[in-house]
Design an enzyme around this catalytic site. Structure first.
Site, short mmCIF file in Angstrom:
data_model
loop_
_atom_site.label_atom_id
_atom_site.label_comp_id
_atom_site.label_asym_id
_atom_site.label_seq_id
_atom_site.Cartn_x
_atom_site.Cartn_y
_atom_site.Cartn_z
N SER A 45 64.57 -34.39 29.55
CA SER A 45 65.59 -33.38 29.23
C SER A 45 66.91 -33.75 29.89
O SER A 45 66.97 -33.96 31.10
CB SER A 45 65.13 -31.99 29.69
OG SER A 45 64.06 -31.54 28.90
N MET A 70 60.40 -30.54 39.37
CA MET A 70 61.38 -31.63 39.41
C MET A 70 62.81 -31.10 39.46
O MET A 70 63.68 -31.71 40.07
CB MET A 70 61.20 -32.53 38.19
CG MET A 70 59.80 -33.10 38.00
SD MET A 70 59.21 -34.06 39.40
CE MET A 70 60.31 -35.47 39.32
N CYS A 126 61.55 -24.63 30.71
CA CYS A 126 61.28 -25.13 32.05
C CYS A 126 61.14 -23.95 33.01
O CYS A 126 62.03 -23.09 33.09
CB CYS A 126 62.42 -26.04 32.51
SG CYS A 126 62.23 -26.64 34.20
N LYS A 161 61.26 -26.00 22.31
CA LYS A 161 60.06 -26.03 23.15
C LYS A 161 59.92 -24.70 23.87
O LYS A 161 60.84 -24.27 24.59
CB LYS A 161 60.12 -27.18 24.14
CG LYS A 161 58.79 -27.41 24.87
CD LYS A 161 58.80 -28.72 25.65
CE LYS A 161 57.45 -29.01 26.26
NZ LYS A 161 57.44 -30.30 27.00
N ILE A 187 52.85 -26.01 24.29
CA ILE A 187 53.57 -25.18 25.24
C ILE A 187 54.15 -26.05 26.36
O ILE A 187 53.72 -27.19 26.55
CB ILE A 187 52.65 -24.11 25.86
CG1 ILE A 187 51.45 -24.78 26.51
CG2 ILE A 187 52.26 -23.06 24.84
CD1 ILE A 187 50.49 -23.86 27.26
N GLY A 213 48.50 -30.60 32.43
CA GLY A 213 47.24 -31.31 32.47
C GLY A 213 46.10 -30.55 31.81
O GLY A 213 46.30 -29.49 31.21
N GLY A 261 51.51 -35.82 27.82
CA GLY A 261 52.31 -36.00 29.01
C GLY A 261 51.50 -36.47 30.20
O GLY A 261 51.51 -37.64 30.56
#
Length: 347
Positions: A45, A70, A126, A161, A187, A213, A261
């Protein structure tokens, strides 16, 4: 049998894409992912200005996945042009952008299109960057305005997203659709936290982060299933996919494509070729000629079961008890059970 699919007007040679934030920071890393079997790669992003993100520690592994905060680190849209220039000639690159206003999103999206992005993905989800992401992506009116303004500034497809951290996910998706959006991506990560018992304090510098995950796969599949019933635009599934079975669940729930991811970080770029092989073998064994044949089939199966159950209940309600007028064990149609002259149809 073909693994080709499409997300509205965007064709893909394979249904799996690299999710934003994983190997999408440099031109070289994006090229590597495209050469490893990904149908497309979604960039990190990118915002208007360079951003350092949160201080370390900003990432940790937990049972079932990762938790990260992050903070949207990125080099800024101007500097990112060089990375796009290296990656775009090698395959499809979706440009992910984040902003604090509709105008900022539109400006960033237009630059991504200029750089050669085949689509833009709006990061409205995010969970750990103040003033961005989820904070602007949980208001349907704001989401519709952002999508609408971006659509007016670019000619490539616009994806949004979405965050699972809301009780109005369906309303948010409808706002994307009403704003002219071409697809929803579902998602993003779930709000999460890790505490260090030894130090009796949060592990991440930002305290809170996002869980990704395998631990969130079942949540993602459920959300895609619900969204398939709520909107008519395509859905891209993401969250916890690490093998072909995970991918098939998302497709059967209603996704036309999917993103990977955490599994890339865990298994490397080879995960895409493994997923592709597994999907191809499954489709061949079960008679699916294309990805589109699989999209949403779980809904079809449920509807078939529902119709069958209703038929069985209707027959049970019309069954004539022994001792009543008519033949025992028969069903009466027309005037209702017990009326002389009713046609008898054996059960």
């Amino acid at each position: 049998m073909s693994l080709k699919t499409d997300v509205e007007s965007l064709p893909l040679e394979a249904p799996g894409m690299v999710a934003s934030g994983i190997m999408g920071e440099t031109g070289a890393s994006m090229v590597r992912m495209l050469e490893s079997g990904a149908g497309a790669v979604v960039t990190k992003s990118i915002g208007s200005e360079p951003r350092p993100g949160h201080a370390n520690p900003c990432f940790t592994e937990v049972k079932g996945g990762f938790v990260n905060a992050m903070g949207l680190p990125n080099p800024g849209i101007d500097a990112f042009g060089a990375e796009m220039g290296e990656a775009v000639p090698h395959g499809k690159v979706v440009g992910s952008v984040f902003g604090a206003s509709a105008g900022e999103f539109a400006s960033l999206a237009a630059k991504m299109e200029d750089y050669g992005a085949c689509a833009v993905e709006l990061n409205l989800s995010c969970p750990h960057a103040r003033g961005y992401g989820m904070e602007v992506g949980t208001d349907p009116k704001l989401v519709k305005g952002i999508v609408s303004e971006v659509k007016g500034s670019v000619s490539v497809p616009v994806w949004a997203k979405l965050t699972p951290n809301t009780h109005i996910l369906g309303e948010i998706a409808l706002a994307v659709q009403d704003g002219g959006g071409d697809a929803v991506v579902a998602i993003n990560t779930l709000k999460a936290m890790v505490i260090s018992p030894e130090f009796a304090r949060p592990y991440l510098s930002n305290r809170f982060g996002g869980l990704s995950g395998p631990a969130i796969r079942a949540v993602g599949v459920r959300d895609v299933f619900d969204l398939y019933e709520a909107v008519s635009i395509p859905i891209v599934g993401v969250g916890g996919i690490s093998d072909w079975r995970d991918a098939a669940q998302y497709i059967m729930a209603g996704a036309r494509a999917f993103q990977v991811g955490s599994a890339v970080a865990k298994e490397g770029p080879e995960v895409f070729s493994k997923i592709n092989r597994g999907l191809a073998e499954f489709m061949l064994d079960h008679g699916y000629d294309s990805i589109s044949d699989m999209v949403g089939v779980a809904h079809d199966r449920l509807r078939e079961n529902h119709r069958r159950d209703r038929r069985e209940l209707r027959h049970q309600d019309l069954r004539v008890p022994d001792g009543c007028q008519g033949l025992p064990g028969t069903v009466h149609h027309g005037m209702g059970a017990g009326h002389a002259g009713d046609p008898h149809v054996p059960v």
